[in-house]
Design a protein around this motif. Structure first.
Motif, mmCIF file in Angstrom:
data_model
loop_
_atom_site.group_PDB
_atom_site.id
_atom_site.type_symbol
_atom_site.label_atom_id
_atom_site.label_comp_id
_atom_site.label_asym_id
_atom_site.label_seq_id
_atom_site.Cartn_x
_atom_site.Cartn_y
_atom_site.Cartn_z
ATOM 1 N N ALA A 1 -5.888 5.331 7.907
ATOM 2 C CA ALA A 1 -5.230 4.617 6.809
ATOM 3 C C ALA A 1 -3.756 4.341 7.088
ATOM 4 O O ALA A 1 -3.165 3.463 6.459
ATOM 5 C CB ALA A 1 -5.358 5.409 5.515
ATOM 6 N N LEU A 2 -3.158 5.076 8.020
ATOM 7 C CA LEU A 2 -1.723 4.928 8.282
ATOM 8 C C LEU A 2 -1.449 3.782 9.258
ATOM 9 O O LEU A 2 -0.631 3.912 10.169
ATOM 10 C CB LEU A 2 -1.136 6.238 8.813
ATOM 11 C CG LEU A 2 -0.900 7.309 7.752
ATOM 12 C CD1 LEU A 2 -0.517 8.640 8.397
ATOM 13 C CD2 LEU A 2 0.196 6.872 6.788
ATOM 14 N N ASP A 3 -2.126 2.659 9.053
ATOM 15 C CA ASP A 3 -1.775 1.484 9.854
ATOM 16 C C ASP A 3 -0.403 0.956 9.473
ATOM 17 O O ASP A 3 0.219 0.207 10.219
ATOM 18 C CB ASP A 3 -2.831 0.395 9.716
ATOM 19 C CG ASP A 3 -3.107 0.030 8.262
ATOM 20 O OD1 ASP A 3 -2.764 0.833 7.379
ATOM 21 O OD2 ASP A 3 -3.676 -1.040 8.022
ATOM 22 N N GLU A 4 0.073 1.346 8.283
ATOM 23 C CA GLU A 4 1.447 1.089 7.848
ATOM 24 C C GLU A 4 1.985 2.378 7.242
ATOM 25 O O GLU A 4 1.215 3.196 6.722
ATOM 26 C CB GLU A 4 1.490 -0.025 6.800
ATOM 27 C CG GLU A 4 1.065 -1.378 7.324
ATOM 28 C CD GLU A 4 1.048 -2.414 6.222
ATOM 29 O OE1 GLU A 4 1.504 -2.091 5.109
ATOM 30 O OE2 GLU A 4 0.582 -3.528 6.477
ATOM 31 N N PRO A 5 3.299 2.595 7.270
ATOM 32 C CA PRO A 5 3.857 3.819 6.673
ATOM 33 C C PRO A 5 3.474 3.944 5.209
ATOM 34 O O PRO A 5 3.400 2.954 4.480
ATOM 35 C CB PRO A 5 5.369 3.625 6.846
ATOM 36 C CG PRO A 5 5.514 2.716 8.014
ATOM 37 C CD PRO A 5 4.339 1.775 7.925
#
Length: 327
Positions: free
Chosen positions: A268-272
């Motif tokens: 899920a941490l493809d973005e901060p």
């Protein structure tokens, strides 16, 4: 085409905000068929029976009578002030609208799209119309959208954090760059390209530009150039599909190595993101997310940095390599 001229002072006053009433308006438009938004299957299945009950038991038909394809009643969607806007804040603004302005707003909406149902006209002509419509909005919010609001807010806040990062690195032109295919920054102004309506040029009048991420405005954008709103652009938030669905399944091998929840977090941490955003997006307990992130951080798979009041986690290069190998 609509062009909003922005001076340097306007850019200094430009800001992001969230609008619960605009999201409710978007959902009601989708359910009534006034908009092109195609609701996710799960949401539609849950919302449609509630919507039909509200039509039968409340003054919702009167609210819908004030809507047209591209416009609505201004007093039912007051402009948001901050990212911390709550439903109660906006409902209070609906109730506080000047009665004369409310009556003029209703007359303008009915001139644009006449209503014929006697029951609807009776509600819109009543002395207590403002209070009746506010009560209906409150019930619609609590039964239709309140159960989804935490996840909706989380996905919109992630969009704002992304754009704030681009703004800090490269300025407003970069923050505007991928708002929408119809939106472009050109020669000191923001241009919204439309197929019809001619060319309209407005200034921000020193009040800046209000940028409002939205789930339900997709696939288009909405532009506000009339009072009481400041110049405002409502645009589709990035990754809105994640609002209604859990993160895609993580690679099986990664789950075997790290455990299913930690693998989901890493995917899920493809973005901060903050622990709160991750918890809402994945349907996990906040404490469990914090514990898993602590383990991932000790293993060198995530790091963290403060952004305003939030602590954001992001994948490390080691985690990127691990994900690439697992896939």
């Amino acid at each position: 085409m609509i062009r909003i001229e922005l001076t340097a002072d306007d850019l200094l006053r430009s800001r992001f905000a969230l609008s619960p009433t605009f999201e409710l308006d978007g959902l009601l438009r989708a359910l009534s068929g006034l908009s092109r938004v195609r609701l996710p299957t799960g949401l539609a299945a849950r919302a449609r029976p509630v919507y039909r009950r509200l039509l039968a038991e409340t003054d919702l038909p009167a609210i819908l009578a004030l809507q047209s394809a591209h416009r609505g009643a201004n007093f039912l969607a007051p402009p948001p002030r901050t990212l911390a806007q709550t439903w109660d804040d906006e409902l209070e603004a609906v109730r506080a609208a000047p009665p004369d302005a409310v009556r003029a707003d209703i007359e303008e909406c009915l001139a644009r799209r006449p209503a014929r149902a006697p029951a609807v006209l009776a509600v819109l002509g009543a002395d207590d119309v403002q209070d009746r419509l506010a009560r209906t909005l409150d019930r619609a919010w609590r039964e239709l959208l309140a159960p989804e609001w935490l996840r909706l807010r989380a996905i919109c806040e992630r969009d704002v954090l992304h754009r704030a990062g681009r703004l800090g690195r490269a300025g407003w032109a970069a923050a505007f760059e991928d708002l929408h295919r119809q939106v472009r920054w050109k020669d000191g102004g923001l241009e919204i390209v439309r197929r019809s309506g001619g060319r309209q040029v407005v200034t921000a009048d020193g009040r800046g530009l209000l940028l409002v991420p939205s789930v339900f405005v997709w696939p288009g954008v909405a532009v506000h150039t009339d009072d009481p709103w400041p110049r405002a652009l409502v645009y589709p938030t990035r990754g809105s599909a994640a609002l209604w669905h859990h993160a895609p399944p993580s690679p099986e091998a990664l789950g075997d190595l790290l455990g299913r929840s930690r693998a989901q977090l890493l995917t899920a941490l493809d973005e901060p993101a903050s622990t709160t955003q991750l918890a809402h997006g994945l349907g996990l307990a906040l404490g469990a997310v914090g514990d898993h992130l602590a383990v991932l951080r000790r293993a060198g798979l995530v790091d963290r940095a403060r952004s305003g009041r939030s602590v954001l986690y992001r994948r490390t290069p080691l985690a990127e390599a691990l994900l690439a190998g697992a896939e």
